[in-house]
Design a protein around this motif. Structure first.
Motif, PDB file in Angstrom:
ATOM      1  N   LEU A  18       0.831  -1.207   0.000  1.00  0.00           N
ATOM      2  CA  LEU A  18       0.000   0.000   0.000  1.00  0.00           C
ATOM      3  C   LEU A  18       0.866   1.257   0.000  1.00  0.00           C
ATOM      4  O   LEU A  18       0.591   2.213  -0.731  1.00  0.00           O
ATOM      5  CB  LEU A  18      -0.923  -0.005   1.221  1.00  0.00           C
ATOM      6  N   ILE A  19       1.915   1.267   0.811  1.00  0.00           N
ATOM      7  CA  ILE A  19       2.824   2.425   0.835  1.00  0.00           C
ATOM      8  C   ILE A  19       3.477   2.611  -0.531  1.00  0.00           C
ATOM      9  O   ILE A  19       3.612   3.743  -1.023  1.00  0.00           O
ATOM     10  CB  ILE A  19       3.888   2.245   1.932  1.00  0.00           C
ATOM     11  N   SER A  25       1.998   6.798  -6.738  1.00  0.00           N
ATOM     12  CA  SER A  25       0.930   7.720  -7.138  1.00  0.00           C
ATOM     13  C   SER A  25       1.399   9.170  -7.139  1.00  0.00           C
ATOM     14  O   SER A  25       0.929   9.982  -7.939  1.00  0.00           O
ATOM     15  CB  SER A  25      -0.269   7.565  -6.207  1.00  0.00           C
ATOM     16  N   VAL A  26       2.304   9.495  -6.245  1.00  0.00           N
ATOM     17  CA  VAL A  26       2.840  10.864  -6.213  1.00  0.00           C
ATOM     18  C   VAL A  26       3.566  11.169  -7.515  1.00  0.00           C
ATOM     19  O   VAL A  26       3.347  12.223  -8.140  1.00  0.00           O
ATOM     20  CB  VAL A  26       3.789  11.046  -5.006  1.00  0.00           C
ATOM     21  N   ILE A 128       3.246  -5.788  -6.972  1.00  0.00           N
ATOM     22  CA  ILE A 128       3.376  -4.860  -5.856  1.00  0.00           C
ATOM     23  C   ILE A 128       3.431  -5.577  -4.505  1.00  0.00           C
ATOM     24  O   ILE A 128       3.950  -5.039  -3.535  1.00  0.00           O
ATOM     25  CB  ILE A 128       2.208  -3.843  -5.892  1.00  0.00           C
ATOM     26  N   LEU A 129       2.929  -6.806  -4.454  1.00  0.00           N
ATOM     27  CA  LEU A 129       2.942  -7.559  -3.201  1.00  0.00           C
ATOM     28  C   LEU A 129       4.341  -8.055  -2.831  1.00  0.00           C
ATOM     29  O   LEU A 129       4.564  -8.508  -1.709  1.00  0.00           O
ATOM     30  CB  LEU A 129       1.982  -8.757  -3.295  1.00  0.00           C
ATOM     31  N   LEU A 130       5.272  -7.991  -3.779  1.00  0.00           N
ATOM     32  CA  LEU A 130       6.628  -8.468  -3.529  1.00  0.00           C
ATOM     33  C   LEU A 130       7.637  -7.333  -3.421  1.00  0.00           C
ATOM     34  O   LEU A 130       8.839  -7.565  -3.492  1.00  0.00           O
ATOM     35  CB  LEU A 130       7.062  -9.429  -4.651  1.00  0.00           C
ATOM     36  N   VAL A 131       7.166  -6.106  -3.252  1.00  0.00           N
ATOM     37  CA  VAL A 131       8.089  -4.977  -3.110  1.00  0.00           C
ATOM     38  C   VAL A 131       8.870  -5.115  -1.806  1.00  0.00           C
ATOM     39  O   VAL A 131       8.264  -5.186  -0.732  1.00  0.00           O
ATOM     40  CB  VAL A 131       7.319  -3.636  -3.109  1.00  0.00           C
ATOM     41  N   PRO A 132      10.209  -5.173  -1.863  1.00  0.00           N
ATOM     42  CA  PRO A 132      10.994  -5.233  -0.617  1.00  0.00           C
ATOM     43  C   PRO A 132      10.842  -3.936   0.172  1.00  0.00           C
ATOM     44  O   PRO A 132      10.760  -2.852  -0.397  1.00  0.00           O
ATOM     45  CB  PRO A 132      12.440  -5.398  -1.120  1.00  0.00           C
ATOM     46  N   LEU A 136      11.165   0.986  -0.441  1.00  0.00           N
ATOM     47  CA  LEU A 136      10.282   2.124  -0.166  1.00  0.00           C
ATOM     48  C   LEU A 136      11.098   3.404  -0.023  1.00  0.00           C
ATOM     49  O   LEU A 136      10.664   4.482  -0.443  1.00  0.00           O
ATOM     50  CB  LEU A 136       9.471   1.869   1.108  1.00  0.00           C
ATOM     51  N   TRP A 137      12.288   3.296   0.570  1.00  0.00           N
ATOM     52  CA  TRP A 137      13.148   4.471   0.709  1.00  0.00           C
ATOM     53  C   TRP A 137      13.629   4.933  -0.662  1.00  0.00           C
ATOM     54  O   TRP A 137      13.745   6.140  -0.905  1.00  0.00           O
ATOM     55  CB  TRP A 137      14.335   4.148   1.616  1.00  0.00           C
TER      56      TRP A 137
END
Length: 273
Positions: A18-19, A25-26, A128-132, A136-137
């Motif tokens: 979700l993050i 989206s930004v 997207i469910l496998l994003v480490p 995110l950083w």
């Protein structure tokens, strides 16, 4: 939806997904309006599909595929921008060739890696469910760069978007600004790789902006509405795909496309005959 919310409170991978969707989206909201107003969707597509070549090379040599994607995206943006500015007669053909070459190189190198099929599907269609969590950083950093550069150069880029000749007469560095715009689009493409993959990146990049453009004409307002709309549709698509165990990337894109069609019908109906 209730099942998704319950799972969201329990599973870290859903929270990370979700993050990641919100961060992506930004970038979509900030850069999508430029692509739509400038009508450079085909150029953005050329950049997006060239990225696979860099990812394939990086994977083959044991490097971070996102680093390869970032370098390939920037290189493709500069090369395609140079072609667009200096080789008008064969622009579409050359961009199409770069598009195909990037995809072919990526597939060839990934095919030499054991277990490449799962990786290839993930990069082409996203997962997207496998994003480490550590990425995110990286995504937040790309967002920060996009927002900062746009905040500093928005007026100048806007002048190039609407009228390159007028911008040139005003003494603006049109070539630099145009290439800068394409590089920013390239960064946005990298943001979207995990969310919807390279095949469907154009949908999420352009459709929220296109919907926003049906209601407002200020580019700044388009950016704000497109960002919020992309966040909403990405979250809703992720939630709707959870219970029936559907791929979230295509679900998000399909929901976004449906929103665009409905919005187009509503705005067309509201116009005077």
């Amino acid at each position: 939806m209730i099942e998704f919310l319950q799972a969201l409170s329990q599973y870290r991978f859903l929270q990370v997904a979700l993050i990641a969707a919100l961060l992506a989206s930004v970038g979509c909201g900030v850069m999508g309006p430029y692509v739509v107003v400038k009508r450079i969707t085909f150029i953005a597509g050329g950049i997006a599909h060239s990225v696979l070549g860099g990812m394939g090379l990086a994977l083959y040599f044991g490097a971070d595929p996102l680093a390869g994607a970032l370098l390939a995206a920037i290189l493709a943006a500069v090369l395609i921008g140079w072609v667009r500015l200096n080789w008008h007669t064969a622009e579409d053909t050359l961009i199409g060739a770069l598009w195909a070459i990037g995809m072919a190189i990526g597939i060839l190198f990934i095919s030499r890696i054991p277990g490449y099929q799962a990786d290839l599907v993930s990069y082409l269609f996203g997962n997207i469910l496998l994003v480490p969590e550590k990425e995110l950083w990286f995504m937040a950093g790309l967002d920060a760069v996009l927002v900062l550069v746009v905040a500093l150069w928005h007026r100048q880029i806007l002048a190039v978007v609407f009228d390159e000749e007028q911008a040139r007469l005003r003494g603006l560095p049109v070539t630099f600004l145009y290439l800068l715009l394409l590089v920013l689009i390239a960064l946005t493409v990298v943001l979207l790789i995990h969310v919807v993959g390279l095949i469907m990146v154009l949908a999420l990049l352009t459709l929220p902006a296109a919907i926003a453009g049906q209601y407002v004409h200020s580019l700044t307002r388009m950016m704000l509405i497109a960002s919020l709309l992309s966040m909403f549709l990405s979250t809703l698509g992720l939630a709707m795909s959870y219970a029936p165990n559907l791929p979230p990337g295509p679900s998000i894109v399909l929901l976004t496309a449906l929103a665009y069609v409905i919005s187009s019908l509503l705005t067309r109906r509201g116009r005077p005959a």
